[in-house]
Design a protein around this motif. Structure first.
Motif, mmCIF file in Angstrom:
data_model
loop_
_atom_site.group_PDB
_atom_site.id
_atom_site.type_symbol
_atom_site.label_atom_id
_atom_site.label_comp_id
_atom_site.label_asym_id
_atom_site.label_seq_id
_atom_site.Cartn_x
_atom_site.Cartn_y
_atom_site.Cartn_z
ATOM 1 N N ALA A 1 0.840 -1.211 0.000
ATOM 2 C CA ALA A 1 0.000 0.000 0.000
ATOM 3 C C ALA A 1 0.871 1.256 0.000
ATOM 4 O O ALA A 1 0.576 2.222 -0.709
ATOM 5 C CB ALA A 1 -0.942 -0.020 1.201
ATOM 6 N N ARG B 1 -7.462 1.333 -0.127
ATOM 7 C CA ARG B 1 -7.585 1.868 -1.488
ATOM 8 C C ARG B 1 -8.786 2.763 -1.545
ATOM 9 O O ARG B 1 -8.903 3.798 -1.961
ATOM 10 C CB ARG B 1 -7.716 0.716 -2.476
ATOM 11 C CG ARG B 1 -7.405 1.075 -3.876
ATOM 12 C CD ARG B 1 -7.291 -0.160 -4.732
ATOM 13 N NE ARG B 1 -8.518 -0.918 -4.761
ATOM 14 C CZ ARG B 1 -9.460 -0.798 -5.705
ATOM 15 N NH1 ARG B 1 -9.282 0.044 -6.675
ATOM 16 N NH2 ARG B 1 -10.533 -1.527 -5.680
ATOM 17 N N VAL C 1 -0.934 4.327 -1.842
ATOM 18 C CA VAL C 1 -2.250 4.286 -1.202
ATOM 19 C C VAL C 1 -2.143 4.656 0.277
ATOM 20 O O VAL C 1 -3.043 5.243 0.849
ATOM 21 C CB VAL C 1 -2.882 2.878 -1.365
ATOM 22 C CG1 VAL C 1 -4.199 2.769 -0.649
ATOM 23 C CG2 VAL C 1 -3.045 2.552 -2.835
#
Length: 154
Positions: free
Chosen positions: A28, A154, A33
């Motif tokens: 991530a 996300r 993200v």
């Protein structure tokens, strides 16, 4: 979803499989993200880190099935899970300026995942009559939960 619940989830995943949530959070961060760049956890977003942590998670999935693997509840393994769970929780909370609350939620989640995962696996192993199917179910839960963590971020 509250960042504290998300940090708790990251900790729970860590309690099930130590490297799984850290690998997911590293992906991530690398993908942008989870904005950790420039922070003390910025190393999670380095291009090499998610690959190394994914390899560590895969090795852990395999190593967990070995008869020589110690219980997750012995002090070194339990301590490592608590430490990594706290780190994961801090990573979840850091972008919102709540890294200490995230750290505590991740720590609690790691304790829940460690003890609850061990108890659930023991019950499943008794139900199946052996440990391997129970371990595979636990693997699947950890992987799905880590993917859920990525999806929520996300």
């Amino acid at each position: 979803m509250s960042l504290y619940l998300l940090a708790l989830l990251a900790g729970i995943v860590t309690g099930l499989r130590t490297a799984m949530a850290l690998a997911a959070l590293s992906w991530a961060a690398y993908l942008g993200v989870l904005p950790l760049g420039g922070s003390w956890l910025g190393w999670l977003g380095h291009w090499l880190t998610p690959w190394l942590l994914t390899a560590a998670a895969a090795l852990e999935l395999a190593g967990d099935k070995l008869p020589s693997t110690p219980s997750r509840k012995v002090p070194p393994q339990f301590g490592a899970r608590l430490l990594v769970g706290a780190l994961c929780g801090a990573a979840v909370g850091l972008p919102a300026g709540a890294w200490t609350g995230g750290l505590l939620a991740g720590l609690v989640g790691a304790a829940i995942g460690t003890l609850g995962g061990a108890a659930a696996r023991a019950r499943l192993a008794a139900l199946f009559g052996r440990d391997l199917p129970a371990a595979l179910v636990e693997d699947a839960v950890a992987i799905v939960a880590a993917l859920l963590l990525l999806e929520i971020l996300r």
